[in-house]
Write a protein that holds these residues in place. Structure first.
Motif, PDB file in Angstrom:
ATOM      1  N   LEU A   1       0.833  -1.201   0.000  1.00 15.34           N
ATOM      2  CA  LEU A   1       0.000   0.000   0.000  1.00 15.34           C
ATOM      3  C   LEU A   1       0.868   1.251   0.000  1.00 15.34           C
TER       4      LEU A   1
ATOM      5  N   THR B   1       0.603   4.032  -2.919  1.00 15.70           N
ATOM      6  CA  THR B   1       0.158   5.389  -2.594  1.00 15.70           C
ATOM      7  C   THR B   1       1.279   6.416  -2.627  1.00 15.70           C
ATOM      8  N   LYS B   2       2.530   5.915  -2.589  1.00 21.95           N
ATOM      9  CA  LYS B   2       3.705   6.788  -2.470  1.00 21.95           C
ATOM     10  C   LYS B   2       3.675   7.592  -1.167  1.00 21.95           C
ATOM     11  N   LEU B   3       3.000   7.012  -0.153  1.00 22.67           N
ATOM     12  CA  LEU B   3       2.951   7.614   1.174  1.00 22.67           C
ATOM     13  C   LEU B   3       3.978   6.907   2.052  1.00 22.67           C
TER      14      LEU B   3
ATOM     15  N   LEU C   1       1.170   5.144   7.176  1.00 17.91           N
ATOM     16  CA  LEU C   1       0.164   4.095   7.035  1.00 17.91           C
ATOM     17  C   LEU C   1       0.169   3.156   8.238  1.00 17.91           C
TER      18      LEU C   1
ATOM     19  N   ILE D   1      -3.770  12.407   1.660  1.00 16.28           N
ATOM     20  CA  ILE D   1      -3.567  11.044   2.164  1.00 16.28           C
ATOM     21  C   ILE D   1      -4.808  10.191   1.908  1.00 16.28           C
TER      22      ILE D   1
ATOM     23  N   LYS E   1      -7.093  10.623  -0.340  1.00 15.79           N
ATOM     24  CA  LYS E   1      -7.233  10.439  -1.790  1.00 15.79           C
ATOM     25  C   LYS E   1      -6.264   9.371  -2.289  1.00 15.79           C
ATOM     26  N   ALA E   2      -5.021   9.411  -1.819  1.00 15.71           N
ATOM     27  CA  ALA E   2      -4.019   8.435  -2.261  1.00 15.71           C
ATOM     28  C   ALA E   2      -4.448   7.009  -1.886  1.00 15.71           C
ATOM     29  N   ILE E   3      -4.942   6.847  -0.664  1.00 18.49           N
ATOM     30  CA  ILE E   3      -5.381   5.521  -0.208  1.00 18.49           C
ATOM     31  C   ILE E   3      -6.620   5.086  -0.985  1.00 18.49           C
ATOM     32  N   SER E   4      -7.578   6.004  -1.163  1.00 14.39           N
ATOM     33  CA  SER E   4      -8.811   5.637  -1.877  1.00 14.39           C
ATOM     34  C   SER E   4      -8.516   5.252  -3.324  1.00 14.39           C
ATOM     35  N   ASP E   5      -7.629   5.979  -3.978  1.00 11.67           N
ATOM     36  CA  ASP E   5      -7.273   5.644  -5.362  1.00 11.67           C
ATOM     37  C   ASP E   5      -6.581   4.284  -5.435  1.00 11.67           C
ATOM     38  N   ALA E   6      -5.664   4.042  -4.529  1.00 10.36           N
ATOM     39  CA  ALA E   6      -4.909   2.781  -4.539  1.00 10.36           C
ATOM     40  C   ALA E   6      -5.817   1.582  -4.292  1.00 10.36           C
TER      41      ALA E   6
END
Length: 183
Positions: free
Chosen positions: A16, A20-22, A27, A44, A46-51
């Motif tokens: 993940l 997400t590049k987080l 996480l 953050i 948005k990145a998780i939801s997209d992934a």
């Protein structure tokens, strides 16, 4: 919880973080309730939801920590509904309103499984076959055991509660002893 979602989607926390590049630490802290979702930026979420191909609302609900008191109130309200409606009307309402799926779609796994257990338990004691629409969910087991307030207040031990737990609830890791004495 985020942990449940990742398990469901068969994605590791490391994967993940890559998707997400987080930072992995961000996480990890979210998953282990060291960081509150309410303190996260939209970036953050948005990145998780997209992934994960889910909405930001769903991410929020997965990451939100269920407060025990909220669940106890939820259970109490459901038990009061059962008491005031009677078994037949209660079963009819559960099916017509499709509460199991409503909670499941809101990522409220604990509530969805509790409603399913109530529906199955009340159906079983009335000799009514289980509603097959939820067959897939019947294999779902909560990661942690859930105990009633009586255990937290030391009125009953965990061991005793586990022994007395209603089987259909226990199968899902909910140690419910009585649904008919709404508080």
């Amino acid at each position: 919880m985020l942990k449940d979602l990742l398990k469901e989607k068969k994605i590791s926390l490391y994967k993940l973080a890559q998707m997400t590049k987080l930072p992995y630490s961000t996480l990890h802290d979210l998953m282990n309730n060291k960081k509150k979702i309410e303190d996260c930026s939209v970036k953050i979420l948005k990145a998780i939801s997209d992934a994960l191909s889910i909405t930001m609302d769903e991410v929020y609900n997965y990451c939100r920590t269920y407060r025990y008191v909220d669940f106890e109130l939820f259970k109490s309200n459901l038990q009061h509904d059962l008491k005031s409606m009677g078994d037949g009307r209660f079963i009819k309402m559960m099916i017509e309103e499709d509460l199991v799926n409503q909670y499941w779609k809101q990522s409220k796994r604990l509530e969805a499984i509790y409603v399913l257990c109530m529906l199955d338990y009340v159906s079983e004691r009335n000799g009514i076959p289980t509603y097959n629409k939820y067959d897939e969910l019947r294999d779902y087991k909560l990661e942690e055991e859930i105990y009633p307030t009586a255990v937290n207040n030391k009125w009953i031990s965990k061991e005793e509660c586990k022994k007395k737990a209603i089987p259909v609830f226990k199968e899902h890791n909910i140690m419910e002893v009585n649904v008919d004495e709404a508080v």
